[in-house]
Design a protein around this motif. Structure first.
Motif, PDB file in Angstrom:
ATOM      1  N   ILE A 127     -11.648 -11.746  49.082  1.00  0.00           N
ATOM      2  CA  ILE A 127     -12.086 -11.831  47.686  1.00  0.00           C
ATOM      3  C   ILE A 127     -12.715 -10.514  47.268  1.00  0.00           C
ATOM      4  O   ILE A 127     -12.442  -9.972  46.199  1.00  0.00           O
ATOM      5  CB  ILE A 127     -13.070 -12.997  47.497  1.00  0.00           C
ATOM      6  N   GLN A 128     -13.539  -9.982  48.173  1.00  0.00           N
ATOM      7  CA  GLN A 128     -14.198  -8.724  47.840  1.00  0.00           C
ATOM      8  C   GLN A 128     -13.172  -7.602  47.664  1.00  0.00           C
ATOM      9  O   GLN A 128     -13.252  -6.820  46.709  1.00  0.00           O
ATOM     10  CB  GLN A 128     -15.189  -8.380  48.942  1.00  0.00           C
ATOM     11  N   GLU A 129     -12.200  -7.575  48.550  1.00  0.00           N
ATOM     12  CA  GLU A 129     -11.176  -6.533  48.450  1.00  0.00           C
ATOM     13  C   GLU A 129     -10.391  -6.658  47.152  1.00  0.00           C
ATOM     14  O   GLU A 129     -10.146  -5.672  46.456  1.00  0.00           O
ATOM     15  CB  GLU A 129     -10.215  -6.624  49.633  1.00  0.00           C
ATOM     16  N   LEU A 130     -10.008  -7.902  46.829  1.00  0.00           N
ATOM     17  CA  LEU A 130      -9.234  -8.094  45.599  1.00  0.00           C
ATOM     18  C   LEU A 130     -10.055  -7.707  44.376  1.00  0.00           C
ATOM     19  O   LEU A 130      -9.548  -7.092  43.442  1.00  0.00           O
ATOM     20  CB  LEU A 130      -8.788  -9.555  45.487  1.00  0.00           C
ATOM     21  N   ALA A 131     -11.359  -8.075  44.391  1.00  0.00           N
ATOM     22  CA  ALA A 131     -12.225  -7.735  43.260  1.00  0.00           C
ATOM     23  C   ALA A 131     -12.295  -6.220  43.090  1.00  0.00           C
ATOM     24  O   ALA A 131     -12.148  -5.696  41.980  1.00  0.00           O
ATOM     25  CB  ALA A 131     -13.613  -8.323  43.468  1.00  0.00           C
ATOM     26  N   ILE A 132     -12.482  -5.529  44.204  1.00  0.00           N
ATOM     27  CA  ILE A 132     -12.588  -4.069  44.128  1.00  0.00           C
ATOM     28  C   ILE A 132     -11.273  -3.469  43.645  1.00  0.00           C
ATOM     29  O   ILE A 132     -11.242  -2.537  42.829  1.00  0.00           O
ATOM     30  CB  ILE A 132     -12.993  -3.496  45.495  1.00  0.00           C
ATOM     31  N   LEU A 133     -10.165  -4.046  44.114  1.00  0.00           N
ATOM     32  CA  LEU A 133      -8.852  -3.556  43.694  1.00  0.00           C
ATOM     33  C   LEU A 133      -8.684  -3.703  42.182  1.00  0.00           C
ATOM     34  O   LEU A 133      -8.237  -2.781  41.495  1.00  0.00           O
ATOM     35  CB  LEU A 133      -7.773  -4.345  44.437  1.00  0.00           C
ATOM     36  N   LYS A 134      -9.082  -4.864  41.655  1.00  0.00           N
ATOM     37  CA  LYS A 134      -8.965  -5.107  40.217  1.00  0.00           C
ATOM     38  C   LYS A 134      -9.829  -4.127  39.438  1.00  0.00           C
ATOM     39  O   LYS A 134      -9.420  -3.582  38.410  1.00  0.00           O
ATOM     40  CB  LYS A 134      -9.385  -6.545  39.863  1.00  0.00           C
TER      41      LYS A 134
ATOM     42  N   ALA B  60       0.637  -8.559  46.683  1.00  0.00           N
ATOM     43  CA  ALA B  60       0.981  -7.189  47.058  1.00  0.00           C
ATOM     44  C   ALA B  60      -0.087  -6.614  47.965  1.00  0.00           C
ATOM     45  O   ALA B  60       0.210  -5.960  48.969  1.00  0.00           O
ATOM     46  CB  ALA B  60       1.112  -6.329  45.797  1.00  0.00           C
ATOM     47  N   TRP B  61      -1.319  -6.907  47.630  1.00  0.00           N
ATOM     48  CA  TRP B  61      -2.423  -6.375  48.416  1.00  0.00           C
ATOM     49  C   TRP B  61      -2.423  -6.953  49.822  1.00  0.00           C
ATOM     50  O   TRP B  61      -2.584  -6.236  50.809  1.00  0.00           O
ATOM     51  CB  TRP B  61      -3.746  -6.666  47.716  1.00  0.00           C
ATOM     52  N   VAL B  62      -2.173  -8.282  49.909  1.00  0.00           N
ATOM     53  CA  VAL B  62      -2.179  -8.921  51.222  1.00  0.00           C
ATOM     54  C   VAL B  62      -1.049  -8.357  52.094  1.00  0.00           C
ATOM     55  O   VAL B  62      -1.245  -8.071  53.280  1.00  0.00           O
ATOM     56  CB  VAL B  62      -2.065 -10.452  51.074  1.00  0.00           C
ATOM     57  N   LEU B  63       0.115  -8.147  51.493  1.00  0.00           N
ATOM     58  CA  LEU B  63       1.246  -7.602  52.248  1.00  0.00           C
ATOM     59  C   LEU B  63       0.921  -6.206  52.759  1.00  0.00           C
ATOM     60  O   LEU B  63       1.096  -5.886  53.942  1.00  0.00           O
ATOM     61  CB  LEU B  63       2.501  -7.560  51.363  1.00  0.00           C
ATOM     62  N   TRP B  64       0.395  -5.381  51.841  1.00  0.00           N
ATOM     63  CA  TRP B  64       0.088  -3.998  52.224  1.00  0.00           C
ATOM     64  C   TRP B  64      -0.977  -3.963  53.313  1.00  0.00           C
ATOM     65  O   TRP B  64      -0.901  -3.206  54.268  1.00  0.00           O
ATOM     66  CB  TRP B  64      -0.389  -3.214  50.996  1.00  0.00           C
ATOM     67  N   ARG B  65      -1.957  -4.847  53.171  1.00  0.00           N
ATOM     68  CA  ARG B  65      -3.059  -4.882  54.121  1.00  0.00           C
ATOM     69  C   ARG B  65      -2.558  -5.275  55.508  1.00  0.00           C
ATOM     70  O   ARG B  65      -2.959  -4.697  56.522  1.00  0.00           O
ATOM     71  CB  ARG B  65      -4.103  -5.880  53.623  1.00  0.00           C
ATOM     72  N   MET B  90       3.375  -2.851  44.961  1.00  0.00           N
ATOM     73  CA  MET B  90       2.574  -2.725  46.171  1.00  0.00           C
ATOM     74  C   MET B  90       2.041  -1.306  46.308  1.00  0.00           C
ATOM     75  O   MET B  90       0.888  -1.095  46.664  1.00  0.00           O
ATOM     76  CB  MET B  90       3.401  -3.109  47.387  1.00  0.00           C
ATOM     77  N   GLN B  91       2.906  -0.336  45.990  1.00  0.00           N
ATOM     78  CA  GLN B  91       2.486   1.059  46.066  1.00  0.00           C
ATOM     79  C   GLN B  91       1.330   1.340  45.102  1.00  0.00           C
ATOM     80  O   GLN B  91       0.388   2.040  45.434  1.00  0.00           O
ATOM     81  CB  GLN B  91       3.667   1.985  45.739  1.00  0.00           C
ATOM     82  N   THR B  92       1.447   0.748  43.894  1.00  0.00           N
ATOM     83  CA  THR B  92       0.386   0.945  42.906  1.00  0.00           C
ATOM     84  C   THR B  92      -0.938   0.425  43.438  1.00  0.00           C
ATOM     85  O   THR B  92      -1.975   1.092  43.341  1.00  0.00           O
ATOM     86  CB  THR B  92       0.733   0.195  41.606  1.00  0.00           C
ATOM     87  N   ALA B  93      -0.887  -0.788  44.012  1.00  0.00           N
ATOM     88  CA  ALA B  93      -2.109  -1.382  44.556  1.00  0.00           C
ATOM     89  C   ALA B  93      -2.670  -0.500  45.663  1.00  0.00           C
ATOM     90  O   ALA B  93      -3.865  -0.213  45.697  1.00  0.00           O
ATOM     91  CB  ALA B  93      -1.822  -2.781  45.074  1.00  0.00           C
ATOM     92  N   ALA B  94      -1.780  -0.044  46.539  1.00  0.00           N
ATOM     93  CA  ALA B  94      -2.235   0.769  47.669  1.00  0.00           C
ATOM     94  C   ALA B  94      -2.850   2.077  47.186  1.00  0.00           C
ATOM     95  O   ALA B  94      -3.849   2.544  47.709  1.00  0.00           O
ATOM     96  CB  ALA B  94      -1.059   1.051  48.601  1.00  0.00           C
TER      97      ALA B  94
END
Lengths: 267, 372
Positions: A127-134, B60-65, B90-94
């Protein structure tokens, strides 16, 4: 510059507002308002102060019920929905309120994490990672993640609020006057951000705005409200040639002209 | 296309397969599956992501992670089958990911920082309290010199709201206090046959201590909190700044009239409380001990020296000033958001009652020294 997707009429519109009437006591806000918003477009609702733009948005996102008329969201009539349907629907929509409406007792990172904590069962670290990503997507300065909303400037608050609106990856994003009260540079930056987000995430965006620059720059189609009705609907080019005197005034007033000229010079 | 839940698994062929809807609703299931994945053996791994039907930034984030974690363990992962569109996402997220330092560092203040914040808050707060005290004294002195500058309309309004409107509740409470004291006293006095001393007990305790104290505590809860909330809200909505910009001193418009109104209202309320409280005692004396109202009044005149009444009333202007100043000060201390209004309102009540009781104790010691 403007990517006009006016032709991409998909058979079932994402939002279908049909003959909506809204009255507060004797004051008539909407008198038979109808419009449709298609998937993937940036649709702007414009009009003078007090013409019912925000009320219309509040009706679409189920914060208020119209006096009469129907509103269909994702093909479902929101008047006949059960509470579970409403909840599922809310998860598909993100809303950026005019003043951000960040929770003042939480830090920015916590604010963005609220919908994730509430609606998903992910681990805390994810959750923290996703929040920071957003937050990173919105261009909010990451060094300020631990700050409280009252320690932020207006522009930063707007970006943080946008990050919260996007926390659950909505398909549909509502923005209530996203650039009001921002300086021209920040406002232009915010417009750019909106375009970027749309490009990255294929969002449908409904934007309420007075800002003529924003209208020219990011809106695919615009509906102009006035006198409780839809005065005109179409691309900015179409509207700027409209006959209606009120629309004409709106676009050809002293400020409208400059915005238009700038838009042309950019092209 | 059949929508199916997200899956990530190792079938027998040794290729990591990803399938289904990689969207926010399915992420928690994915997270569990990833945690349960067997640790990758060997140096190379093929990740077949062609089965992913839909993906949002979360997916995308979970896959990249996942891929990234494997690679950091020294396993070279080749991701295949992902559509260009999803790969770009995915690239954008990364690209936007700021790195793990951010998650560890900037998010929540540690306990050391909390202590620091606490201390740095309380250091300046003493100074600001003193400056508030100075400013309000200076303003009141100048208003005494120019009494026509006092905001009489605000003052009378507050007299009504904080004085007159408080009459019923004050009366009810002190009436009950009179009843309670007389009840408890009458049991004890009966055993000694000293029935008539109920008048001394009720009279002195009520006039000197109970009525002023109960009234002050009530007003602290009722008006002190209201002052803090009103002024605090005005601060949040920038009304105080607007006043200053218009050349109106918030001190003379908001603080002084309120303090003055309480200084007038609280003694009057206490007089009323005295009367009603003693009446409550009278009722019990009559019903429990058979002392008629006439006998009660005669004894009252004889036993209760005027001094007790005056001491009780004399304390109340001090209480009033403390309550009003604490309420207004806390209101002015509000900063930032609306939650701060609630916090300062609570503080104003707690501090107001605290100061009232402390100053009452102080008065007791003082009067004891003077022998009154």
């Amino acid at each position: 510059m403007n990517a006009v997707i006016a032709d991409s009429h998909s058979p079932a519109p994402l939002i279908d507002v049909g003959h909506v009437v809204t009255r507060f006591g004797s004051a008539v806000v909407h008198d038979d308002v109808s419009l449709t918003i298609n998937k993937g477009e940036v649709f702007a609702i414009a009009g003078g102060n007090g013409c019912g733009k925000s009320v219309l948005m509040r009706e679409i996102i189920l914060l208020q019920t119209p006096t009469a008329g129907s509103i269909r969201l994702f093909g479902q009539d929101i008047g006949t929905m059960t509470a579970t349907d409403v909840l599922a629907l809310r998860r598909r929509c993100g809303v950026l309120f005019q003043h951000g409406a960040l929770f003042s007792s939480l830090t920015v990172a916590e604010n963005v994490a609220v919908p994730l904590h509430e609606h998903t069962r992910l681990s805390k670290s994810l959750i923290q990672e996703l929040a920071i990503l957003k937050v990173a997507f919105t261009g909010f300065p990451l060094a300020s993640l631990g700050k409280y909303p009252n320690e932020l400037s207006g522009g930063m608050r707007r970006r943080a609020a946008l990050a919260r609106a996007m926390a659950l990856d909505p398909e549909l994003l509502f923005l209530d006057e996203p650039t009001s009260g921002l300086d021209p540079i920040s406002a232009a930056g915010f417009d750019e951000l909106i375009q970027q987000l749309r490009e990255w995430f294929k969002l449908t965006i409904v934007i309420i705005t007075h800002d003529l620059d924003s209208l020219w720059r990011i809106a695919d189609r615009v509906a102009v409200l006035g006198n409780g009705k839809v005065l005109g609907i179409g691309t900015m080019d179409e509207l700027s040639h409209a006959e209606d005197p009120l629309i004409h005034e709106y676009f050809y007033g002293p400020r409208g002209r400059t915005a238009r000229e700038q838009a042309w010079s950019r092209k | 296309m059949i929508s199916s839940a997200a899956r990530i698994y190792f079938p027998a062929d040794g290729v990591l397969r990803c399938e289904g809807q990689w969207t926010i609703n399915h992420l928690s299931a994915l997270e569990r599956q990833i945690a349960a994945l067997p640790t990758a053996q060997g140096e190379r791994l093929v990740c077949e992501a062609g089965g992913i039907q839909a993906m949002d930034t979360g997916g995308a984030w979970v896959l990249w992670r996942t891929v990234n974690k494997l690679e950091r363990k020294g396993c070279r992962v080749s991701l295949i089958g992902l559509s260009t569109e999803l790969f770009t996402l995915m690239q954008t997220a990364a690209k936007k990911w700021p790195g793990e330092e951010v998650t560890k560092g900037a998010v929540r203040a540690g306990w050391l920082e909390e202590i620091g914040r606490f201390i740095s808050q309380y250091g300046p707060s003493t100074r600001s309290a003193l400056s508030f005290l100075g400013e309000s004294s200076a303003t009141s002195v100048s208003l005494i010199a120019h009494p026509w500058q006092i905001r009489w309309r605000v003052l009378t309004h507050n007299l009504q709201v904080d004085g007159f409107n408080a009459l019923p509740i004050t009366g009810l409470l002190t009436f009950l206090m009179g009843v309670v004291i007389a009840y408890q006293g009458s049991e004890q006095l009966k055993t000694f046959g000293a029935n008539i001393f109920i008048v001394d007990l009720v009279g002195i305790s009520l006039l000197r201590e109970i009525a002023p104290l109960v009234t002050a505590i009530l007003v602290a809860g009722r008006s002190g909190s209201a002052y803090a909330a009103q002024i605090g809200t005005m601060r949040v909505t920038e009304e105080l700044d607007a006043l200053r910009a218009l050349g109106i001193s918030p001190m003379s418009l908001l603080v002084i009239p309120r303090a003055l109104a309480l200084v007038i209202a609280l003694p009057l309320l206490t007089v009323f409380a005295d009367v009603v409280g003693v009446f409550g005692g009278m009722l019990i004396a009559w019903s429990q001990l058979g002392i008629t109202f006439g006998e009660f009044v005669v004894r009252f005149e004889y036993a209760i020296v005027l001094r007790h009444y005056l001491i009780g009333i004399g304390k109340t202007p001090v209480f009033a000033i403390l309550i009003a100043l604490v309420g207004c000060y806390q209101g002015l201390q509000v900063s930032g958001g609306v939650d701060s209004v609630g916090r300062h309102t609570t503080i104003s009540v707690v501090q107001g009652i605290f100061l009232v009781i402390v100053s009452d104790a102080f008065f007791s010691i003082l009067f004891n020294w003077w022998g009154v």
